[in-house]
Design a protein around this motif. Structure first.
Motif, PDB file in Angstrom:
ATOM      1  N   PRO A 135       0.828  -1.217   0.000  1.00 56.53           N
ATOM      2  CA  PRO A 135       0.000   0.000   0.000  1.00 56.53           C
ATOM      3  C   PRO A 135       0.856   1.257   0.000  1.00 56.53           C
ATOM      4  O   PRO A 135       1.919   1.315   0.630  1.00 56.53           O
ATOM      5  CB  PRO A 135      -0.798  -0.112   1.314  1.00 56.53           C
ATOM      6  N   ARG A 136       0.379   2.263  -0.715  1.00 56.98           N
ATOM      7  CA  ARG A 136       1.010   3.584  -0.621  1.00 56.98           C
ATOM      8  C   ARG A 136       0.310   4.442   0.416  1.00 56.98           C
ATOM      9  O   ARG A 136       0.914   5.332   1.006  1.00 56.98           O
ATOM     10  CB  ARG A 136       0.972   4.271  -1.992  1.00 56.98           C
ATOM     11  N   ALA A 137      -0.972   4.191   0.628  1.00 55.21           N
ATOM     12  CA  ALA A 137      -1.719   4.950   1.627  1.00 55.21           C
ATOM     13  C   ALA A 137      -1.320   4.489   3.022  1.00 55.21           C
ATOM     14  O   ALA A 137      -0.939   3.331   3.222  1.00 55.21           O
ATOM     15  CB  ALA A 137      -3.222   4.745   1.424  1.00 55.21           C
ATOM     16  N   PRO A 138      -1.392   5.377   4.022  1.00 53.32           N
ATOM     17  CA  PRO A 138      -1.080   4.977   5.396  1.00 53.32           C
ATOM     18  C   PRO A 138      -2.058   3.933   5.911  1.00 53.32           C
ATOM     19  O   PRO A 138      -3.243   3.922   5.538  1.00 53.32           O
ATOM     20  CB  PRO A 138      -1.176   6.282   6.183  1.00 53.32           C
ATOM     21  N   VAL A 139      -1.557   3.045   6.769  1.00 53.82           N
ATOM     22  CA  VAL A 139      -2.329   1.902   7.236  1.00 53.82           C
ATOM     23  C   VAL A 139      -2.368   1.862   8.763  1.00 53.82           C
ATOM     24  O   VAL A 139      -1.335   2.016   9.423  1.00 53.82           O
ATOM     25  CB  VAL A 139      -1.733   0.575   6.715  1.00 53.82           C
ATOM     26  N   TYR A 140      -3.564   1.686   9.309  1.00 58.51           N
ATOM     27  CA  TYR A 140      -3.748   1.304  10.709  1.00 58.51           C
ATOM     28  C   TYR A 140      -4.180  -0.154  10.724  1.00 58.51           C
ATOM     29  O   TYR A 140      -5.177  -0.522  10.107  1.00 58.51           O
ATOM     30  CB  TYR A 140      -4.805   2.183  11.382  1.00 58.51           C
ATOM     31  N   GLN A 141      -3.412  -0.989  11.409  1.00 55.46           N
ATOM     32  CA  GLN A 141      -3.741  -2.408  11.497  1.00 55.46           C
ATOM     33  C   GLN A 141      -3.845  -2.790  12.961  1.00 55.46           C
ATOM     34  O   GLN A 141      -2.933  -2.547  13.740  1.00 55.46           O
ATOM     35  CB  GLN A 141      -2.670  -3.249  10.801  1.00 55.46           C
ATOM     36  N   TRP A 142      -5.004  -3.384  13.321  1.00 52.65           N
ATOM     37  CA  TRP A 142      -5.158  -3.837  14.700  1.00 52.65           C
ATOM     38  C   TRP A 142      -5.377  -5.336  14.746  1.00 52.65           C
ATOM     39  O   TRP A 142      -5.936  -5.935  13.821  1.00 52.65           O
ATOM     40  CB  TRP A 142      -6.265  -3.069  15.401  1.00 52.65           C
ATOM     41  N   HIS A 143      -4.938  -5.943  15.852  1.00 51.20           N
ATOM     42  CA  HIS A 143      -4.971  -7.399  15.956  1.00 51.20           C
ATOM     43  C   HIS A 143      -4.888  -7.766  17.434  1.00 51.20           C
ATOM     44  O   HIS A 143      -4.098  -7.183  18.178  1.00 51.20           O
ATOM     45  CB  HIS A 143      -3.771  -7.991  15.210  1.00 51.20           C
ATOM     46  N   GLY A 144      -5.711  -8.697  17.874  1.00 53.01           N
ATOM     47  CA  GLY A 144      -5.625  -9.162  19.253  1.00 53.01           C
ATOM     48  C   GLY A 144      -4.344  -9.934  19.490  1.00 53.01           C
ATOM     49  O   GLY A 144      -3.965 -10.773  18.670  1.00 53.01           O
ATOM     50  N   ASP A 145      -3.680  -9.675  20.627  1.00 50.37           N
ATOM     51  CA  ASP A 145      -2.443 -10.419  20.872  1.00 50.37           C
ATOM     52  C   ASP A 145      -2.716 -11.849  21.335  1.00 50.37           C
ATOM     53  O   ASP A 145      -1.789 -12.650  21.458  1.00 50.37           O
ATOM     54  CB  ASP A 145      -1.526  -9.673  21.844  1.00 50.37           C
ATOM     55  N   ALA A 146      -3.995 -12.176  21.557  1.00 44.42           N
ATOM     56  CA  ALA A 146      -4.394 -13.557  21.837  1.00 44.42           C
ATOM     57  C   ALA A 146      -5.214 -14.134  20.687  1.00 44.42           C
ATOM     58  O   ALA A 146      -5.937 -15.124  20.872  1.00 44.42           O
ATOM     59  CB  ALA A 146      -5.186 -13.620  23.142  1.00 44.42           C
ATOM     60  N   ASP A 147      -5.115 -13.519  19.522  1.00 43.28           N
ATOM     61  CA  ASP A 147      -5.893 -13.943  18.360  1.00 43.28           C
ATOM     62  C   ASP A 147      -5.449 -15.320  17.892  1.00 43.28           C
ATOM     63  O   ASP A 147      -4.252 -15.630  17.868  1.00 43.28           O
ATOM     64  CB  ASP A 147      -5.713 -12.925  17.223  1.00 43.28           C
ATOM     65  N   GLN A 148      -6.444 -16.148  17.487  1.00 47.31           N
ATOM     66  CA  GLN A 148      -6.128 -17.452  16.916  1.00 47.31           C
ATOM     67  C   GLN A 148      -5.497 -17.315  15.539  1.00 47.31           C
ATOM     68  O   GLN A 148      -4.824 -18.235  15.059  1.00 47.31           O
ATOM     69  CB  GLN A 148      -7.400 -18.302  16.835  1.00 47.31           C
ATOM     70  N   VAL A 149      -5.719 -16.191  14.869  1.00 48.29           N
ATOM     71  CA  VAL A 149      -5.023 -15.885  13.623  1.00 48.29           C
ATOM     72  C   VAL A 149      -3.663 -15.306  14.009  1.00 48.29           C
ATOM     73  O   VAL A 149      -3.578 -14.243  14.618  1.00 48.29           O
ATOM     74  CB  VAL A 149      -5.831 -14.881  12.772  1.00 48.29           C
TER      75      VAL A 149
END
Length: 431
Positions: free
Chosen positions: A360-374
């Motif tokens: 991506p060229r656009a800025p990205v906010y990515q969130w994710h649980g630190d206990a996520d099964q993924v």
């Protein structure tokens, strides 16, 4: 990179039974885990013609592709109609059919729903320039029937996160909700979802009654919708470089479905049907490369027939507490985590953000649980690659959150992040 724990801010159809709360949470949790495992077990070899099982076409003629579809350009509006918008604070609604491309760049007709907040079309004072801000929201859709698509589920109570779209509407933003699984409901084909998302944005910006031609664009989605969002962002520099995408917010994104296949066991699971459905979806999108039929036993063939037109609730019910050994022939089930077929590996790589070369060229906010099964580790690696490529990247690991609970934490932050991008503020980064 340093991981920040907080985000700065300013300010489906006819299922036999709608999932209850526990099923809904589990549905999001299993979105990709079981999908990847079923793919690894069953999609190998060169199929005979017509091996994939496609859904019943939507009987509504609005969705039908014209015979001259190839004469349209990607994003061109084929037809449109106004729609009622129950539950959306007096918003004006339209549905558009537009030209897009499938995973092999063949022309397809896809649909999207556009919501314009009360007050009518035109510019809003929430953007830094041009017209009213435009947010494209990609829902998580875990279905195989065309009647389960967002253009239906957005208004019939089946889309669980639909109520959250009132938040961007109250900010004065227009909201685009594409049917990103495409005309054959190819659940699991994430790159397809990215193309459809980008072409849906082109379509609503070209749709004159909406007055969005000068609007800046933001992308948001979670889990399966996050995959479509992530691919839209990564494809945009080459596929749709003219779109003024100012920000991307993606959560719970499975970064590599092939690696996930190696991490998932083969024991019975209450939501096995979701993974099996994703295998069917990829089979639809790659009919010349993939074929699950010869690998299935009689029970598996019956299950494939049963859910070929099903929404999430029926898929979950039909596949509950099954495993590979219940639906695949013994050799195929045993080989489920031994991925050696080069065609399968290529398809998995084409639909995994970690192995897709676009950035991506656009800025990205990515969130994710630190206990996520993924796997959170793969998300950190993806964020690191984007940082190295120069993308302004803000990664938030939500303490203690799993795949189901992280969406609740992240969506308000995602909308706040997007508000700052529409306002023209510098994008934060913790690269």
């Amino acid at each position: 990179m340093t991981v920040r724990q907080a985000v700065p801010s300013t300010c489906q159809g006819r299922a036999t039974a709608r999932p209850q709360t526990s099923s809904a949470r589990g549905l999001r949790r299993a979105l990709t885990l079981l999908a990847a495992t079923a793919l690894a077990a069953g999609l190998t070899g060169t199929p005979p013609a017509g091996a994939a099982i496609y859904p019943v076409a939507d009987p509504d003629g609005f969705y039908w592709a014209p015979p001259d579809l190839a004469n349209f350009q990607p994003g061109d509006v084929i037809r449109s109609r106004p729609v009622a918008t129950p539950g959306f604070l007096g918003a004006t609604g339209y549905q558009l059919l537009f030209r897009s491309n499938d995973s092999h760049d063949n022309p397809i007709a896809a649909a999207t729903t556009l919501l314009i907040p009360a007050g009518g079309a035109g510019s809003s004072d929430t953007g830094s320039s041009g017209g009213r801000p435009l947010l494209s929201y990609q829902p998580f859709v875990n279905s195989l029937g065309t009647h389960c698509a967002p253009s239906h589920s957005l208004f019939n109570g089946e889309m669980q996160e639909a109520v959250a779209l009132n938040l961007p509407l109250t900010r004065g933003w227009a909201v685009n909700v594409p049917d990103h699984l495409g005309p054959t409901s190819a659940y699991g084909a994430a790159q397809l979802g990215g193309k459809i998302t980008l072409d849906s944005i082109r379509a609503v910006r070209r749709f004159e009654p909406a007055h969005l031609a000068d609007s800046q664009v933001g992308l948001t989605g979670y889990s399966g919708g996050g995959m479509a969002t992530g691919f839209a962002a990564a494809l945009a520099p080459d596929y749709a470089p003219e779109l003024p995408i100012v920000g991307v917010a993606q959560g719970g994104v499975p970064a590599n479905i092939g690696k996930l296949a190696l991490e998932v066991g083969q024991t019975p699971h209450a939501l096995f049907g979701l993974g099996f459905a994703a295998a069917i979806g990829l089979e639809r999108e790659y009919p010349a490369e993939l074929n699950m039929g010869p690998q299935l036993n009689d029970s598996g063939l019956a299950l494939r027939d049963q859910i070929a037109n099903a929404c999430a609730g029926e898929i979950i019910s039909a596949g509950a507490n099954r495993s590979f050994y219940d639906v695949f022939l013994p050799a195929a089930a045993q080989a489920g985590l031994n991925r050696t077929d080069p065609t399968l590996i290529r398809v998995l790589h084409e639909n995994s953000l970690e192995t897709f070369p676009g950035v991506p060229r656009a800025p990205v906010y990515q969130w994710h649980g630190d206990a996520d099964q993924v796997n959170p580790g793969l998300v950190r690696e993806l964020a690191g690659r984007y940082c190295h490529a120069g993308t302004p990247m803000l990664l938030e690991m939500v303490p203690g959150a799993d795949h189901a609970t992280s969406v609740l934490t992240g969506l308000p932050h995602a909308f706040a992040y997007m508000s700052d991008r529409f306002a023209g503020l510098p994008a934060p980064s913790n690269c």
